[in-house]
Design an enzyme around this catalytic site. Structure first.
Site, PDB file in Angstrom:
ATOM      1  N   TYR A 222       0.819  -1.220   0.000  1.00  0.00           N
ATOM      2  CA  TYR A 222       0.000   0.000   0.000  1.00  0.00           C
ATOM      3  C   TYR A 222       0.853   1.271   0.000  1.00  0.00           C
ATOM      4  O   TYR A 222       0.420   2.291  -0.537  1.00  0.00           O
ATOM      5  CB  TYR A 222      -1.002  -0.017   1.166  1.00  0.00           C
ATOM      6  CG  TYR A 222      -2.155  -0.944   0.871  1.00  0.00           C
ATOM      7  CD1 TYR A 222      -3.114  -0.604  -0.089  1.00  0.00           C
ATOM      8  CD2 TYR A 222      -2.278  -2.168   1.496  1.00  0.00           C
ATOM      9  CE1 TYR A 222      -4.150  -1.460  -0.394  1.00  0.00           C
ATOM     10  CE2 TYR A 222      -3.316  -3.036   1.197  1.00  0.00           C
ATOM     11  CZ  TYR A 222      -4.251  -2.662   0.248  1.00  0.00           C
ATOM     12  OH  TYR A 222      -5.286  -3.512  -0.066  1.00  0.00           O
TER      13      TYR A 222
ATOM     14  N   HIS B 243     -14.463   1.257  -1.011  1.00  0.00           N
ATOM     15  CA  HIS B 243     -13.312   0.396  -0.692  1.00  0.00           C
ATOM     16  C   HIS B 243     -12.259   1.122   0.149  1.00  0.00           C
ATOM     17  O   HIS B 243     -11.137   0.633   0.293  1.00  0.00           O
ATOM     18  CB  HIS B 243     -12.682  -0.163  -1.977  1.00  0.00           C
ATOM     19  CG  HIS B 243     -13.520  -1.217  -2.633  1.00  0.00           C
ATOM     20  ND1 HIS B 243     -13.345  -1.653  -3.924  1.00  0.00           N
ATOM     21  CD2 HIS B 243     -14.587  -1.931  -2.154  1.00  0.00           C
ATOM     22  CE1 HIS B 243     -14.239  -2.589  -4.213  1.00  0.00           C
ATOM     23  NE2 HIS B 243     -15.014  -2.762  -3.167  1.00  0.00           N
TER      24      HIS B 243
ATOM     25  N   ASP C 197      -7.913   6.070  -4.376  1.00  0.00           N
ATOM     26  CA  ASP C 197      -7.218   7.342  -4.594  1.00  0.00           C
ATOM     27  C   ASP C 197      -8.166   8.519  -4.299  1.00  0.00           C
ATOM     28  O   ASP C 197      -9.359   8.325  -4.056  1.00  0.00           O
ATOM     29  CB  ASP C 197      -6.654   7.429  -6.029  1.00  0.00           C
ATOM     30  CG  ASP C 197      -7.754   7.461  -7.103  1.00  0.00           C
ATOM     31  OD1 ASP C 197      -8.637   8.343  -7.033  1.00  0.00           O
ATOM     32  OD2 ASP C 197      -7.723   6.611  -8.020  1.00  0.00           O
TER      33      ASP C 197
ATOM     34  N   ASN D  98     -12.403   3.298  -6.016  1.00  0.00           N
ATOM     35  CA  ASN D  98     -10.988   3.696  -6.004  1.00  0.00           C
ATOM     36  C   ASN D  98     -10.588   4.209  -4.637  1.00  0.00           C
ATOM     37  O   ASN D  98     -11.332   4.934  -3.977  1.00  0.00           O
ATOM     38  CB  ASN D  98     -10.728   4.762  -7.067  1.00  0.00           C
ATOM     39  CG  ASN D  98     -10.987   4.224  -8.461  1.00  0.00           C
ATOM     40  OD1 ASN D  98     -11.045   3.008  -8.644  1.00  0.00           O
ATOM     41  ND2 ASN D  98     -11.160   5.104  -9.428  1.00  0.00           N
TER      42      ASN D  98
ATOM     43  N   GLY E  37     -15.163   2.768 -15.960  1.00  0.00           N
ATOM     44  CA  GLY E  37     -13.855   2.201 -15.621  1.00  0.00           C
ATOM     45  C   GLY E  37     -13.866   1.122 -14.569  1.00  0.00           C
ATOM     46  O   GLY E  37     -12.931   1.033 -13.777  1.00  0.00           O
ATOM     47  N   THR E  38     -14.918   0.313 -14.560  1.00  0.00           N
ATOM     48  CA  THR E  38     -14.908  -0.826 -13.635  1.00  0.00           C
ATOM     49  C   THR E  38     -15.315  -2.086 -14.372  1.00  0.00           C
ATOM     50  O   THR E  38     -16.235  -2.064 -15.190  1.00  0.00           O
ATOM     51  CB  THR E  38     -15.818  -0.590 -12.405  1.00  0.00           C
ATOM     52  OG1 THR E  38     -15.929  -1.832 -11.686  1.00  0.00           O
ATOM     53  CG2 THR E  38     -17.204  -0.086 -12.761  1.00  0.00           C
TER      54      THR E  38
END
Ligand code: OAD
Length: 226
Positions: free
Chosen positions: A54, A105, A90, A88, A171-172
């Site tokens: 990570y 997540h 981010d 994501n 985008g998944t």
């Protein structure tokens, strides 16, 4: 009343910001399957390795910049009620300006206690090291969901989907549950889209497939909304 538009996003929206997706080419870390590194069992057995995994992702996130897809979604907030449900970890949606983001997540830029999940800290440094402790004295871990753990804010995400007038999935691969199941919660009369460059992309019933990169398709779709 402003109509609610929900974006369900995954790694592909950040791919053009330079962050690797999980299931496109690669998806391995030092020869290990990601699922074998980001798991409660791995944490139990070798926390240093999990932290290092990570730490590398966190460095990449800190170096990345939002792209035009993140920016188009954020700009839409000026005109519509927007909720972003993202897988994501981010913070590129937030850095683009989105204010209503559910990180189902978790978030790589935060750490949390291993004895009390309510103790969450925004990280001031790039790494979490062995010996970094919460205020109750337990080792800190990344505030992200490991494989097999429960996801965050699922009830809120479901509610958002049920109230949506438009849903855009970007985008998944829609392979990881329970989040992938959220697509079924959208009203049947909502406008629903899936954006991905992959011709083998899963497209749930009732969703229109817009094949292409997020940076092309998201701004194009949103240009005339509402
Ligand atoms: P995946 O790697 O499974 O899927 C990425 C998707 O993005 C694929 O459908 C690609 O075709 C698409 N894609 C690639 N480049 C793109 C681009 N430029 N524009 C638009 N789409 C593009 O990633 P996720 O579905 O996000 O969970 O993965 C879901 C979860 O699996 C992650 O959140 C993570 C992982 O295990 C946890 O860590 C708990």
């Amino acid at each position: 009343m402003k109509e609610t538009i929900v974006f369900l996003t995954g790694a592909g929206i950040s791919a053009e910001s330079g962050l690797q997706t999980f299931r496109d080419a690669g998806g391995l870390w030092h020869g290990h399957r990601v699922e074998d590194v980001a798991s409660p069992e791995a944490w139990e057995k070798d926390p240093s390795m999990v932290l290092a995994f990570y730490d590398a992702r966190r460095r990449a996130v800190r170096d990345a910049r939002p792209n035009v897809a993140h920016e188009a979604i954020a700009a839409l907030e000026e005109r519509c009620e927007v909720i972003v449900v993202t897988q994501n970890i981010d913070d590129l949606h937030e850095r683009a300006g989105s204010r209503n983001v559910l990180h189902v997540h978790g978030e790589i830029l935060k750490a949390r206690s291993t004895v009390d999940p309510s103790l969450v800290y925004r990280l001031a440094k790039a790494t979490i090291d062995m010996g970094d402790l919460c205020e109750k004295g337990s080792q800190l871990r990344p505030d992200v969901v490991f494989f097999g753990e429960g996801v965050y804010a699922l009830a809120e995400a479901r509610k958002a989907m049920r109230n949506a007038r438009r849903v855009v999935v970007v985008g998944t691969s829609l392979t990881v549950f329970p989040v992938a199941g959220l697509v079924k919660e959208a009203p049947f009369d909502a406008e629903r889209y899936v954006i991905s460059p992959d011709s083998h992309q899963q497209v749930p019933d009732g969703y229109m497939f817009l094949q292409g990169k997020a940076s092309d398709e998201v701004p194009r779709l949103l240009r005339d909304w509402p």
